[in-house]
Every structure is written in structure tokens, then in C-alpha cells.
Scaffold this motif. Structure first.
Motif, PDB file in Angstrom:
ATOM      1  N   THR A 289      -6.541 -15.638  10.112  1.00  0.00           N
ATOM      2  CA  THR A 289      -7.822 -16.216   9.723  1.00  0.00           C
ATOM      3  C   THR A 289      -8.700 -15.317   8.861  1.00  0.00           C
ATOM      4  O   THR A 289      -8.789 -14.112   9.084  1.00  0.00           O
ATOM      5  N   LEU A 290      -9.363 -15.923   7.890  1.00  0.00           N
ATOM      6  CA  LEU A 290     -10.432 -15.293   7.131  1.00  0.00           C
ATOM      7  C   LEU A 290     -11.800 -15.712   7.668  1.00  0.00           C
ATOM      8  O   LEU A 290     -12.826 -15.374   7.085  1.00  0.00           O
ATOM      9  N   ASN A 291     -11.813 -16.494   8.743  1.00  0.00           N
ATOM     10  CA  ASN A 291     -13.062 -16.952   9.361  1.00  0.00           C
ATOM     11  C   ASN A 291     -13.978 -17.672   8.361  1.00  0.00           C
ATOM     12  O   ASN A 291     -15.187 -17.507   8.374  1.00  0.00           O
ATOM     13  N   GLY A 292     -13.382 -18.469   7.504  1.00  0.00           N
ATOM     14  CA  GLY A 292     -14.163 -19.265   6.569  1.00  0.00           C
ATOM     15  C   GLY A 292     -14.614 -18.540   5.327  1.00  0.00           C
ATOM     16  O   GLY A 292     -15.292 -19.122   4.479  1.00  0.00           O
ATOM     17  N   HIS A 293     -14.255 -17.262   5.165  1.00  0.00           N
ATOM     18  CA  HIS A 293     -14.645 -16.531   3.965  1.00  0.00           C
ATOM     19  C   HIS A 293     -13.836 -17.029   2.763  1.00  0.00           C
ATOM     20  O   HIS A 293     -12.676 -17.411   2.888  1.00  0.00           O
ATOM     21  N   LEU A 294     -14.460 -17.004   1.598  1.00  0.00           N
ATOM     22  CA  LEU A 294     -13.821 -17.491   0.377  1.00  0.00           C
ATOM     23  C   LEU A 294     -12.986 -16.390  -0.267  1.00  0.00           C
ATOM     24  O   LEU A 294     -13.534 -15.385  -0.727  1.00  0.00           O
ATOM     25  N   PRO A 295     -11.656 -16.523  -0.324  1.00  0.00           N
ATOM     26  CA  PRO A 295     -10.830 -15.487  -0.947  1.00  0.00           C
ATOM     27  C   PRO A 295     -10.883 -15.576  -2.463  1.00  0.00           C
ATOM     28  O   PRO A 295     -10.873 -16.660  -3.044  1.00  0.00           O
ATOM     29  N   MET A 296     -10.923 -14.430  -3.105  1.00  0.00           N
ATOM     30  CA  MET A 296     -11.004 -14.377  -4.563  1.00  0.00           C
ATOM     31  C   MET A 296      -9.843 -13.552  -5.098  1.00  0.00           C
ATOM     32  O   MET A 296      -8.691 -13.893  -4.907  1.00  0.00           O
ATOM     33  N   GLY A 297     -10.131 -12.415  -5.771  1.00  0.00           N
ATOM     34  CA  GLY A 297      -9.064 -11.588  -6.309  1.00  0.00           C
ATOM     35  C   GLY A 297      -8.260 -10.913  -5.214  1.00  0.00           C
ATOM     36  O   GLY A 297      -8.748 -10.694  -4.107  1.00  0.00           O
ATOM     37  N   LEU A 298      -7.013 -10.533  -5.515  1.00  0.00           N
ATOM     38  CA  LEU A 298      -6.174  -9.848  -4.550  1.00  0.00           C
ATOM     39  C   LEU A 298      -5.124  -8.985  -5.237  1.00  0.00           C
ATOM     40  O   LEU A 298      -4.680  -9.300  -6.343  1.00  0.00           O
ATOM     41  N   VAL A 299      -4.782  -7.863  -4.592  1.00  0.00           N
ATOM     42  CA  VAL A 299      -3.750  -6.949  -5.081  1.00  0.00           C
ATOM     43  C   VAL A 299      -2.932  -6.475  -3.894  1.00  0.00           C
ATOM     44  O   VAL A 299      -3.371  -6.545  -2.745  1.00  0.00           O
ATOM     45  N   VAL A 300      -1.739  -5.971  -4.171  1.00  0.00           N
ATOM     46  CA  VAL A 300      -0.867  -5.408  -3.146  1.00  0.00           C
ATOM     47  C   VAL A 300      -0.811  -3.903  -3.317  1.00  0.00           C
ATOM     48  O   VAL A 300      -0.568  -3.404  -4.418  1.00  0.00           O
ATOM     49  N   LEU A 301      -1.045  -3.170  -2.227  1.00  0.00           N
ATOM     50  CA  LEU A 301      -0.846  -1.728  -2.195  1.00  0.00           C
ATOM     51  C   LEU A 301       0.462  -1.453  -1.456  1.00  0.00           C
ATOM     52  O   LEU A 301       0.734  -2.084  -0.436  1.00  0.00           O
ATOM     53  N   GLN A 302       1.216  -0.514  -1.950  1.00  0.00           N
ATOM     54  CA  GLN A 302       2.507  -0.182  -1.346  1.00  0.00           C
ATOM     55  C   GLN A 302       2.442   1.164  -0.634  1.00  0.00           C
ATOM     56  O   GLN A 302       1.804   2.099  -1.115  1.00  0.00           O
ATOM     57  N   ALA A 303       3.121   1.243   0.496  1.00  0.00           N
ATOM     58  CA  ALA A 303       3.199   2.508   1.215  1.00  0.00           C
ATOM     59  C   ALA A 303       3.870   3.581   0.364  1.00  0.00           C
ATOM     60  O   ALA A 303       3.637   4.768   0.552  1.00  0.00           O
ATOM     61  N   THR A 304       4.704   3.194  -0.580  1.00  0.00           N
ATOM     62  CA  THR A 304       5.388   4.143  -1.458  1.00  0.00           C
ATOM     63  C   THR A 304       4.496   4.635  -2.585  1.00  0.00           C
ATOM     64  O   THR A 304       4.932   5.410  -3.433  1.00  0.00           O
ATOM     65  N   ASP A 305       3.209   4.185  -2.600  1.00  0.00           N
ATOM     66  CA  ASP A 305       2.274   4.663  -3.624  1.00  0.00           C
ATOM     67  C   ASP A 305       1.781   6.077  -3.320  1.00  0.00           C
ATOM     68  O   ASP A 305       0.942   6.601  -4.024  1.00  0.00           O
ATOM     69  N   SER A 306       2.298   6.698  -2.244  1.00  0.00           N
ATOM     70  CA  SER A 306       1.832   8.029  -1.879  1.00  0.00           C
ATOM     71  C   SER A 306       2.262   9.048  -2.924  1.00  0.00           C
ATOM     72  O   SER A 306       3.265   8.887  -3.605  1.00  0.00           O
ATOM     73  N   ALA A 307       1.473  10.112  -3.009  1.00  0.00           N
ATOM     74  CA  ALA A 307       1.756  11.139  -4.013  1.00  0.00           C
ATOM     75  C   ALA A 307       2.988  11.956  -3.627  1.00  0.00           C
ATOM     76  O   ALA A 307       3.325  12.057  -2.471  1.00  0.00           O
TER      77      ALA A 307
END
Length: 307
Positions: A289-307
Motif C-alpha cells: 500500500t501507498l495509503n492513497g498517496h499519488l505515485p509520480m516519478g520512479l527509479v530503481v537503485l541496485q545493490a551492485t551500485d556500491s563503490a
């Protein structure tokens, strides 16, 4: 499509979902900052709230710089008064860093955002004055530069892959999927037929060279399609009803999901959905649930994005 309100006084919410693959989905909605575990629906880290005014239901666009560990998202105070926010995150545990935020003034409407890691440049679409703008980030404020004027278009979402920008044009008289190289000034239509109102767009960056887009079709129908980066080998990934899909994010392939997954925001149900591209049963799954919040932009972060 769900009716919009004349004016919406809101704040920006970024919600982080824990996906089965260990990546996180970051979603902009209109009510503060939350973090969700997508498998349990548990919310925590109620931080990073930002005051903003949204003219109607104007999207808070979002993109990510995986090299430096930065999320960019937009605040619309008015159509010509936009704040671009740079929020740092930890590339190891993918948590947002408290207090590590920078704000930049933008003087054009931001509908879609894309970031080119090779040139450290932000690109965004402007639907009020149809065009694409950009600014190179070098530690200073974002100095806007007109990249290309798109006469007769309604440019919506935008994505970038291997030096090419891809965007959706949801002008109802001639909707299209478009492409341009960042060092050129001539765009080309790569998909035209069979579109109604394409909105979100995402690129598979894994080397398979495929673009995906959402299409809020006529009536109560919707679909998600894909094609090669030149528009060829087009296919339908999903058809359904009673959704208004907006922004789209691609989750790169993993050993558990070799073809990756898609996530999209749905304005008809104030929801976020996901589709495993390896699944034989093409039934989308609604995230907790988003509890009625309006979703807008979205991106995916990856665990492999670590330095």
C-alpha cells in the motif's frame, strides 16, 4: 484517466521498496518521504519531507546517477518555477544520506528527467513549451540550456542509453516514440503506429538494447510495449484494463530474473505495479500500500551500485 484537482498543496514523498532481487524502487508521491519493504509493506524512515505546491497533478520527475550515488527529483512551485533536488544515497546499502542534499532553481516545466553519466548532464522534457533542456553538472548550480525544440509534440517521459535520448510524445493527434543522439540536433520517430497516449519510457541498459513504454490506451485499456532501440522487433509485454500508467522504471536482469522487471506508477488507482519479464503468467503485481498517496516519478537503485 483519473480526473485531476484544480490545485494540489502537497509535499514530496520518496518511497523505497525492497525488491526480491535486493534492489530498491524509489517512488515520488505527494506526501513526504517514506521507505517501504515491498514484501511486508512495513514503513520506516519517515524523513526528508519537502514542502511543495503542485499545479494540478504535475509529475515530480526523477532520475538517478549510479556512478556518484545521486537521485535527482523536481519540485513544481509553478510551471516556470521549479526546484531540482539532488539527494545523495549510499551505494552500498542504498539508504538516502540525511542532510546531503542540494537544490537548484530551474525556470522551465519538468515532465521527465534523464541523467547521462558519461557527460554528467541532466536532460528534461518541457510539455508547456515543447522541448528538451539540459544542464551539465560540475559542482556549480545547474545552468539551463535549450537542447532541442519539439514543435507539435507533447514530450513526456525521457530516458538515455549509449548516447541516445528516448522520449514519449503523447500528443493525442500523433503520438510517437522518439530518439536523438546527444551530439546531434535532429530527432527521429522510431515508433508511430498503434499508439494512443504513451507516457513512461525506460531502457534496458544491460546490453540487450531494448526500450519499454507505457500506453494509456483508449477507453479503460492500457498496455506496455517494447522494441529494439531503433524501433524494430516491437512486441506487447502486457495488456490490461482500469489503470492509467504513467512513469516506468526498468529493473536490470539478475540470476533470479534474467530478463529483468518493470515497475510503473498508476494514477487511476494511486498504486505502483511490477511485472517480471521472465514470468509466463503476465499478471502484474501491485506493490504494498501507498495509503492513497499519488505515485509520480520512479527509479530503481541496485545493490551492485556500491563503490
Amino acid at each position: 484517466m483519473k480526473a485531476t484537482t484544480p490545485a494540489l498543496q502537497a509535499s514530496l514523498l520518496l518511497a523505497l521498496f525492497q525488491a526480491a532481487t535486493g534492489s530498491k524502487l524509489v517512488v515520488a508521491t505527494e506526501k513526504g518521504l517514506w521507505r517501504w519493504d515491498a514484501t511486508t509493506g512495513v514503513r520506516y524512515e519517515a524523513k526528508f519531507k519537502e514542502a511543495m505546491n503542485v499545479n494540478g497533478r504535475m509529475t515530480a520527475a526523477m532520475t538517478v546517477d549510479r556512478v556518484s550515488g545521486r537521485i535527482f527529483y523536481s519540485h513544481h512551485v509553478s510551471t516556470q518555477n521549479v526546484t531540482m533536488v539532488q539527494q545523495m544515497y549510499d551505494r552500498g546499502d542504498l539508504k538516502l544520506k540525511q542532510g546531503e542534499k542540494k537544490k537548484m532553481a530551474i525556470h522551465s516545466t519538468v515532465r521527465g528527467l534523464a541523467y547521462d553519466e558519461e557527460t554528467s548532464t541532466l536532460y528534461w522534457t518541457n510539455m508547456v513549451d515543447p522541448s528538451i533542456w539540459r544542464c551539465q553538472l560540475n559542482g556549480a548550480d545547474c545552468t539551463e540550456e535549450l537542447f532541442i525544440t519539439l514543435k507539435g509534440q507533447d514530450p513526456a517521459a525521457i530516458s538515455i542509453h549509449e548516447g541516445h535520448l528516448y522520449w514519449t510524445d503523447n500528443n493525442h493527434t500523433s503520438p510517437s516514440i522518439n530518439r536523438i543522439h546527444i551530439w546531434e540536433q535532429k530527432s527521429s520517430v522510431i515508433v508511430r503506429d498503434g499508439l494512443f497516449m504513451p507516457n513512461g519510457i525506460a531502457v534496458d541498459p544491460s546490453g540487450r538494447g531494448r526500450i519499454y513504454w507505457t500506453d494509456d490506451s483508449e477507453g479503460d485499456a492500457y498496455k506496455i510495449e517494447s522494441a529494439d532501440t531503433d524501433g524494430g522487433n516491437r512486441r506487447t509485454e502486457l495488456r490490461g484494463f482500469y489503470q492509467s500508467p504513467m512513469d516506468l522504471a526498468f529493473s536490470p536482469p539478475t540470476p533470479e530474473a534474467p530478463k529483468g522487471a518493470l515497475y510503473w506508477s498508476d494514477w487511476a488507482n494511486d498504486a505502483v505495479w511490477t511485472l517480471d519479464l521472465d514470468a509466463t503468467d503476465r499478471t502484474p503485481r501491485r506493490l504494498p500500500t501507498l495509503n492513497g498517496h499519488l505515485p509520480m516519478g520512479l527509479v530503481v537503485l541496485q545493490a551492485t551500485d556500491s563503490a
